[in-house]
Design an enzyme around this catalytic site. Structure first.
Site, PDB file in Angstrom:
ATOM      1  N   LEU A  76       0.862  -1.173   0.000  1.00 10.56           N
ATOM      2  CA  LEU A  76       0.000   0.000   0.000  1.00 10.56           C
ATOM      3  C   LEU A  76       0.901   1.225   0.000  1.00 10.56           C
ATOM      4  O   LEU A  76       1.978   1.209   0.612  1.00 10.56           O
ATOM      5  CB  LEU A  76      -0.890   0.045   1.251  1.00 10.56           C
ATOM      6  CG  LEU A  76      -1.965  -1.032   1.415  1.00 10.56           C
ATOM      7  CD1 LEU A  76      -2.656  -0.877   2.773  1.00 10.56           C
ATOM      8  CD2 LEU A  76      -2.994  -0.974   0.298  1.00 10.56           C
ATOM      9  N   ASP A  77       0.470   2.290  -0.670  1.00  8.01           N
ATOM     10  CA  ASP A  77       1.230   3.540  -0.598  1.00  8.01           C
ATOM     11  C   ASP A  77       1.362   3.974   0.863  1.00  8.01           C
ATOM     12  O   ASP A  77       0.497   3.680   1.695  1.00  8.01           O
ATOM     13  CB  ASP A  77       0.509   4.653  -1.374  1.00  8.01           C
ATOM     14  CG  ASP A  77       0.511   4.418  -2.871  1.00  8.01           C
ATOM     15  OD1 ASP A  77       1.322   3.611  -3.351  1.00  8.01           O
ATOM     16  OD2 ASP A  77      -0.323   5.042  -3.561  1.00  8.01           O
ATOM     17  N   ARG A  78       2.426   4.705   1.146  1.00  7.51           N
ATOM     18  CA  ARG A  78       2.699   5.129   2.523  1.00  7.51           C
ATOM     19  C   ARG A  78       1.512   5.886   3.136  1.00  7.51           C
ATOM     20  O   ARG A  78       1.179   5.685   4.306  1.00  7.51           O
ATOM     21  CB  ARG A  78       3.948   6.007   2.545  1.00  7.51           C
ATOM     22  CG  ARG A  78       4.360   6.453   3.934  1.00  7.51           C
ATOM     23  CD  ARG A  78       5.673   7.205   3.876  1.00  7.51           C
ATOM     24  NE  ARG A  78       6.099   7.622   5.198  1.00  7.51           N
ATOM     25  CZ  ARG A  78       7.245   8.259   5.441  1.00  7.51           C
ATOM     26  NH1 ARG A  78       8.075   8.517   4.453  1.00  7.51           N
ATOM     27  NH2 ARG A  78       7.550   8.617   6.679  1.00  7.51           N
TER      28      ARG A  78
END
Length: 322
Positions: free
Chosen positions: A146-148
Site C-alpha cells: 500500500l502507498d505510505r
C-alpha cells in the site's frame, strides 16, 4: 527510535539447513534476506566465486532451494552500518492494528503515514516492525503493498506456501480488494467502471509519476458512490487490477481527484479540506475477500476508518456505515 552504529568484522562460516518455509526460494533472494545490508553485487560475487555452497556443491543465482538443503554461507564483511530499531510507539501501533491472524497469514489495518517497508529514505516500515515484534517467527513477508499515505488492509504471509498461493490469487484477480475514497465534487451517474491504461514515468527531478497512456498496462477500477454532496463524494472502489497509484490516477482522470492527494489531486480542493481538518490522503483499503482454494472458507476482513476520517465525514455531512 533506537539506533546503534557498529563496524562488524566478517561473520563466521554458517551452515544452514533449509526448512519447508524457505523451500522454493531462489538462493540469491534467500541470501539477500539472510545477509541484511549486503548489496546485490556482493551476493552475486560470492555466488560466482563458489563461496556459497549447497550440499557442498557450487550453484548459480537462479537455483531454487529445497527442504533439507544445507547452505554454506561464507564470512561477509558488511562494513560500518547503522542498525535502526522501530520506535516503541510504532511497535505498539502495529501490534494493535492486527485485524486477523491464522497459521498462514496476518492482516492488519496499516496506519496512514507508515511505509510498508524500509528504503528510499525510510528507516523501517510495517514489515520491519512485525519482525521486531516477533523475532522468533520463521517467515514474515509482505503479500502486496500500500502507498505510505494509504491506510487499511495489508496482508502478511507467515509461510512461503501461503505467499505463493496469495500471489497466484492476485495474478488471477481472485482476491477482491475494496477501497474507500473521498473525491472532489458531486459524483453523478451511479457506478462507473474505469478502464484506462497506466504507464509509469520518471520526471527530470527523479519523482516517479503514473499517467494514463495508451502504451501503458491495462488497468480497471470499479467506482460506486456511497454518499454525495456538492463539495465531495465518498466512493467505494473495487480493484480489478493492481497497478501503482491506480485508484489515485483513475479518480483524477475521471475529474474526481482524491482528497489530500498532493501528487494527482486538486490544490484548491485539498486546501478547502485541510481547512476543515483533513491531514492525510483520504484513501483506505477497507475490505479484503478471498479463499485459499475453491473448497475452503472465505476470509472476509474489514478495516474500520480511523477516527480522524470519520470526524471529517461528519463535518462534511457525508454518512458512511461500516
Amino acid at each position: 527510535m533506537a539506533t546503534n552504529s557498529s563496524n562488524p568484522g566478517p561473520t563466521e562460516v554458517k551452515l544452514v539447513t533449509i526448512g519447508p518455509e524457505q523451500a522454493g526460494q531462489r538462493i540469491d533472494n534467500y541470501l539477500l534476506t539472510r545477509l541484511k545490508g549486503a548489496p546485490r553485487s556482493l551476493i552475486y560475487r560470492i555466488l560466482r566465486k563458489g563461496e556459497v555452497r549447497v550440499n557442498k556443491g557450487r550453484i548459480k543465482a537462479p537455483y531454487r532451494l529445497k527442504a533439507g538443503d544445507e547452505v554454506r554461507i561464507p564470512p561477509v564483511r558488511l562494513g560500518e552500518k547503522t542498525v535502526t530499531t522501530p520506535a516503541e510507539r510504532v511497535l505498539r501501533q502495529v501490534e494493535s492494528a492486527i485485524l486477523y491472524e491464522d497459521k498462514r497469514i496476518l492482516i492488519l489495518n496499516k496506519p496512514s503515514g507508515l511505509a510498508v517497508h524500509g528504503g528510499s529514505g525510510v528507516s523501517y516500515g510495517v514489515i520491519e516492525a512485525l519482525r521486531a515484534l516477533r523475532p522468533d517467527a520463521p517467515f514474515l513477508e509482505l503479500v502486496h503493498r500500500l502507498d505510505r499515505d494509504t491506510s487499511g488492509c495489508l496482508v502478511i504471509a507467515k509461510k512461503r506456501s501461503a505467499l505463493r498461493t496469495l500471489h497466484e490469487l492476485l495474478r488471477e484477480n481472485r482476491m477482491n480488494k475494496y477501497y474507500i475514497a473521498l473525491v472532489m465534487g458531486p459524483w453523478q451517474g451511479g457506478a462507473w467502471r474505469v478502464e484506462a491504461p497506466l504507464k509509469k514515468n520518471v520526471l527530470a527531478s527523479g519523482e516517479r509519476i503514473v499517467r494514463v497512456d495508451e502504451t501503458g498496462k491495462a488497468a480497471a477500477s470499479l467506482f460506486r458512490p456511497l454518499a454525495v454532496n456538492a463539495t465531495a463524494s465518498l466512493v467505494e472502489v473495487k480493484l480489478e487490477t493492481g497497478r501503482t497509484h491506480q485508484i489515485r490516477v483513475h479518480a483524477a482522470h475521471q475529474g474526481h481527484p482524491i482528497a489530500g492527494d498532493e501528487k494527482y489531486g486538486d490544490p484548491k480542493f485539498n486546501k478547502q479540506l485541510r481547512e476543515v481538518g483533513l491531514k492525510r490522503l483520504f484513501l483506505h483499503a477497507h475490505r479484503l475477500v478471498f479463499a485459499f482454494d475453491d473448497d475452503g472458507p472465505h476470509i472476509d476482513v474489514t478495516a474500520p476508518l480511523d477516527t480522524h476520517l470519520q470526524t471529517l465525514l461528519a463535518k462534511l455531512n457525508l454518512e458512511f456505515h461500516e
